[in-house]
Design a protein around this motif. Structure first.
Motif: not given
Length: 537
Positions: A82-108
């Motif tokens: 959301t715009p409010d969430q984006l406003s909290l992220i600065e230019t030197d920040h990262l978002l790390e995404l991690k799947l909890e499943s070891t055998d996922p049935s999705i693709r991102v």
């Protein structure tokens, strides 16, 4: 005056002395710890996304989930901060995404590139200038995956977190209370009466299938099962479960599907038994059982104690995994063909508290009607094909009576008990349909219908919206063209809801003598209920 002010300043400073560890010590020996600087606030959220399995063929190159995405995809689910969430992220920040499943049935996917899930790695980092939406693709029905998102500052410290719970809608089998959209039956020599009945009543809502194209394989119900999947917005996905029986009708699923239709098979043709035909796979109307609501009804199918002679284990597991229609099995090993539609079905009943009636084969009802008839009533159909010249011949066959009475006591009564238990029914929900079975029609001690199984019927709506039942004609009469003289037709007509339009159709030669009836030879596509059915578990 200046001397007095200086003295006061000294008095103010005396109580607070700075210690070597940066704590302040007052003149009473107490310490006050200085607060560490607060880290900037990070994102915090928990979101659930629900979508449809991407198992159709939008791209034209095969199952979509097994291929790179294209612009034709319409089952992807998009997520953005959301715009409010984006406003909290600065230019030197990262978002790390991690799947909890070891055998996922999705693709991102991100901008057309696979970043997580099947065929990719379990985690992915997104830089500030890469932040934007991601597209989620599901590779199975009723699957659940979780992506954990960490908001990292320039030092790699976590200052916020989020969670994406990703769920796909389940596959849902149709039941007889859903409006019918289209009816299919195979046109071949000998079944003219059924084809003409469908054409006359259903008109454009019926399609006759070519006997030549499908090698006169008339058992259309056995080949495919129509199903649907619905997302929370009401978007519909049509599904055809294609059986592993693989006879003449094998091309049917592909012939009547589009690129947007999911065609799915569970199991191997080399392992197919009669239990894998879909006259043996049905769903009840919606029920509540012991306080548990099943808004899509419950799946039921015929089985044998021998696992190698039951519904394919792969299909049974897949249906069970959908959760919302919790399947149960019924013993059908006593029948030659072994299908649940040989002795049971459901019809709408707007005057019933539950909205339906269960029709079940009943031996006692048949003998009661036969005993009330004139013993010398001729039965031309039965004389020709079963050797019973008249009603008396059937009543005098003690072996036949013993067989059927045993079936009633040891099999059918038990089946009624199973339906009552599994579907929360009582006697008022059940219509007993007069039926008789014959011994060893298939040579292995199992049984088949002597009287055409009137429960083996089709429920379909015509163009005006009226609900029609197409019922096998029992032919318990001397004048074959005079249905009004048939006590079996009269009995069932009086028992069925009065707002249903009944059509008793001659299916004797092709279907009945082939150990099947009208339902076995017909398939009906229905309008799904507008609810995603995603179980909240």
């Amino acid at each position: 005056m200046k001397a007095m002010r200086a003295a006061l300043d000294v008095l103010v400073l005396i109580p607070l002395l700075l210690s070597c560890d940066n704590t302040f010590v007052d003149n009473r020996g107490k310490q006050e710890q200085s607060q560490a600087p607060l880290l900037p606030k990070g994102i915090e959220f928990s979101v659930e996304l629900i979508g449809l399995a991407n198992l159709d063929n939008d791209s034209g190159g095969g199952i979509d989930f097994e291929n790179p995405i294209t612009e034709a995809e319409d089952e992807l689910v998009r997520w953005e901060l959301t715009p409010d969430q984006l406003s909290l992220i600065e230019t030197d920040h990262l978002l790390e995404l991690k799947l909890e499943s070891t055998d996922p049935s999705i693709r991102v996917w991100k901008n057309g590139t696979l970043i997580l899930g099947k065929g990719s790695k379990p985690s992915h980092s997104i830089k500030y200038d890469e932040i934007g939406g991601i597209d989620v693709e599901f590779g199975e029905f009723n699957t659940k995956e979780v992506i954990s998102i960490s908001h990292l500052n320039a030092n790699g410290e976590s200052i916020g977190k989020g969670s994406l719970t990703l769920r796909s809608a389940p596959l849902i089998l149709n039941h007889h209370l859903q409006p019918s959209e289209h009816v299919y039956a195979l046109e071949t020599e000998g079944n003219e009466a059924l084809i003409e009945a469908y054409k006359s009543v259903l008109k454009t809502k019926f399609t006759p299938l070519s006997g030549t194209r499908y090698q006169d394989d008339v058992w259309v119900q056995d080949e495919i099962e129509f199903a649907t999947s619905i997302d929370p917005s009401g978007k519909r996905q049509d599904i055809i479960v294609d059986s592993i029986r693989d006879r003449g009708l094998a091309p049917l699923a592909k012939d009547i599907s589009t690129k947007q239709t999911v065609v799915r098979t569970w199991g191997l043709p080399s392992t197919a038994t009669t239990f894998d035909s879909f006259g043996n796979l049905e769903a009840s109307p919606p029920v509540t059982v012991d306080g548990v609501n099943y808004p899509f009804g419950r799946i039921y199918y015929g089985a044998n104690d021998n696992p190698s002679e039951s519904l394919s284990e792969l299909l049974a597991e897949a249906l069970s995994a959908q959760v919302v229609q919790k399947p149960f099995a019924i013993d059908t090993s006593w029948l030659c063909v072994g299908h649940v539609d040989e002795f049971s079905t459901f019809v709408p009943d707007t005057n019933s508290p539950k909205g339906f009636k269960l029709l079940i084969s009943d031996i006692n009802e048949a003998y009661k009607l036969l005993e009330a008839m004139s013993a010398d009533t001729m039965l031309p159909q039965y004389a020709r094909d079963f050797g019973y010249e008249n009603v008396e011949a059937i009543l005098d066959d003690q072996a036949l009576r013993t067989l059927n009475e045993n079936l009633q006591e040891n099999i059918l009564d038990q089946i009624v008990g199973t339906f009552k238990k599994e579907l929360g029914l009582d006697d008022t929900d059940i219509i007993k349909v007069p039926s008789l079975f014959e011994d060893e029609l298939c040579g292995d001690g199992a049984h088949g219908a002597l009287i055409p199984g009137m429960v083996n019927l089709v429920v379909a709506d015509d163009e005006e919206g009226a609900t029609n039942l197409f019922i096998p004609d029992p032919f318990i009469r001397a004048e074959l063209t005079d249905q009004a003289s048939d006590p079996f037709i009269k009995d069932l007509t009086e028992k069925l809801p009065s707002d249903l339009d009944l059509h008793f159709v001659d299916d004797w030669t092709v279907y009945h003598m082939g150990m099947g009836e009208i339902h076995c030879g017909t398939n009906v596509k229905r309008t799904p209920m507008q609810n995603s059915g995603v179980p909240r578990t």
